[in-house]
Enzyme design. Sequence first.
Site, short mmCIF file in Angstrom:
data_model
loop_
_atom_site.label_atom_id
_atom_site.label_comp_id
_atom_site.label_asym_id
_atom_site.label_seq_id
_atom_site.Cartn_x
_atom_site.Cartn_y
_atom_site.Cartn_z
N ARG A 168 -18.33 21.05 64.60
CA ARG A 168 -17.65 22.34 64.56
C ARG A 168 -18.64 23.48 64.77
O ARG A 168 -19.78 23.40 64.32
CB ARG A 168 -16.97 22.46 63.20
CG ARG A 168 -16.29 23.77 62.95
CD ARG A 168 -15.33 23.65 61.81
NE ARG A 168 -16.00 23.61 60.52
CZ ARG A 168 -15.39 23.30 59.38
NH1 ARG A 168 -14.11 22.98 59.38
NH2 ARG A 168 -16.03 23.31 58.24
N ASP A 243 -10.81 28.83 50.17
CA ASP A 243 -11.96 28.08 50.71
C ASP A 243 -11.80 27.81 52.20
O ASP A 243 -12.68 27.20 52.80
CB ASP A 243 -12.15 26.76 49.95
CG ASP A 243 -10.89 25.90 49.94
OD1 ASP A 243 -9.79 26.46 49.74
OD2 ASP A 243 -10.99 24.68 50.13
P1 AMP Z 1 -10.06 20.64 53.65
O1 AMP Z 1 -8.69 20.06 53.56
O2 AMP Z 1 -10.86 20.04 54.77
O3 AMP Z 1 -10.06 22.12 53.66
O4 AMP Z 1 -10.79 20.17 52.30
C1 AMP Z 1 -10.62 20.73 51.01
C2 AMP Z 1 -11.78 20.30 50.13
O5 AMP Z 1 -11.74 18.90 49.89
C3 AMP Z 1 -13.15 20.59 50.68
O6 AMP Z 1 -13.99 20.93 49.67
C4 AMP Z 1 -13.53 19.29 51.35
O7 AMP Z 1 -14.91 19.13 51.47
C5 AMP Z 1 -12.91 18.27 50.41
N1 AMP Z 1 -12.50 17.05 51.11
C6 AMP Z 1 -11.39 16.86 51.87
N2 AMP Z 1 -11.34 15.62 52.33
C7 AMP Z 1 -12.44 14.98 51.88
C8 AMP Z 1 -12.96 13.65 52.01
N3 AMP Z 1 -12.33 12.72 52.73
N4 AMP Z 1 -14.11 13.37 51.38
C9 AMP Z 1 -14.74 14.29 50.65
N5 AMP Z 1 -14.32 15.54 50.47
C10 AMP Z 1 -13.17 15.89 51.08
MG MG Z 2 -11.41 23.40 53.49
#
Ligand code: AMP
Ligand code: MG
Length: 481
Positions: A168, A243
């Site tokens: 990204r 976030d």
């Molecule tokens: P996102 O949905 O990508 O915005 O993720 C929300 C939060 O959950 C962030 O802090 C990500 O780093 C964490 N997160 C989402 N999926 C994973 C995963 N498969 N492993 C570790 N952290 C995750």
């Molecule tokens: Mg996120």
Amino acid sequence: MQFQVRYPTLNPKLYYHQQPVPLHGAKAGHFNAALAEQLNWSAQDKNDWVTICSGQKTFSEFEPLAMVYAGHQFGQWAGQLGDGRGLLIAQIIDRYGKTIDLHLKGAGLTPYSRMGDGRAVLRSTIREYLAGHALNALGIAASNAVGFTSSDQGVQREKLERGAMLLRTSDCHIRLGHFEWINQYQPELLREFTQKCIEWHYPECLNEAKPILAFAKAVIERTALMISGWQLVGFAHGVMNTDNLNITGSTLDFGPYGFMERFRPNWINNHSDHHGRYTYQNQPSMGHWNLWTWLNNLVPLCPHDYDKEQWKNDLAACLEQFEPCFLAHYKTGLCEKMGLPIFHKDSFDCAMAFLRILQSEQLDYTQSFVRLQNQDYTALIDDCLDRRQFESFLSHYQQIREHQNTEALDQRMREVNPQYILRNHMAQKAIEMAEGNDFSEVERLFNLLSTPFSKQPELERPEDLAPLSSDVPEVMVSCSS
Ligand code: AMP
Ligand code: MG
């Protein structure tokens, strides 16, 4: 690549150094060669894009790191979050002298992984890749990606899926939630961190009497601008948590997003959002809510010789600019889409009447504007059950345009109304083919969405131009990624 090592100069409590862990059997997904060019990638780096976008090659100039942040998710304080599956692997200077972050998503476990596995699946990687590309091509601030790789490694979600990684790019990975983490857990770092944010991302604010207030105002204005862009093209982000919005008025982490097809203001693409917090029509107020939450973290930064109550009032006054700023961009943009003069007192009402027709007749948002632009009123009226409603709109519309410079208005319509958006079923077809190792549909969509305002008869397919018929089950999109 020309490196610019910025983030690692911050206090080490704000990140953790970590190397990517490659997936087994990594292979090419898609490469955005034009973006690599803009980022001044060398011939060698371009050649090595698969190894870079799969975490096998990192750079001695920049030690990869996972950032810590926090956030409010679906309106609730979520506490500490962080890069649980992504790493900042470089900060580089692009062709225009701008610093750009390279962030590898799906790169393995970090101290912030919580219950997750540190991985991303091919399905969500392709969705994020195409969304960033589409939004950038539409002129809306968003992260983008240089490329993605697939792999032979299985990653468990509702079912076993292919693991993937996305490289990204963004002008910033500092989220509103960074301020929430610092204020909650390391408040002594707040002043210096804010100072760095201003120096790096809003240097013009340093010349103002109160740089922090100028910074707050600028973040608010840029966020309002981005959200007005979403509303105008019919984009619903789906997970507007603090976030996922960053301090440069851009956004990250495209998961259960969607581009609206039939016009439904209360539309939501995310089947995990049961309360409808992030519907299309709620996005401006959710943006406001996020910014209000963020501004609270600037309260402790009151200058020592300044009245604390006054400081709070000053911050609140910055937020008061959100709504007028959003409305100004939205109204101008909508009038442009309609081919109506912004200065005419009836233009906005007339545009609203058009939207009401799209809503009551359940017409396709994107194609209805294309038809209006092509003056294909017959096609529009033929799709209406209530023909009289459309006729009355049309006579008002033509009356407003009668004594205007329609050539200029029509030209602007062509510049702002996309011919193509990324419909869920388009992305879904590309995903299903890619899961069988055929990336040709990703390539076709990538090219189609590169110039969304131009008609591309040789590339388009009939399914790019309309919603699926209502007897075909909708593609279900959830937070799982
Ligand atoms: P996102 O949905 O990508 O915005 O993720 C929300 C939060 O959950 C962030 O802090 C990500 O780093 C964490 N997160 C989402 N999926 C994973 C995963 N498969 N492993 C570790 N952290 C995750
Ligand atoms: Mg996120």
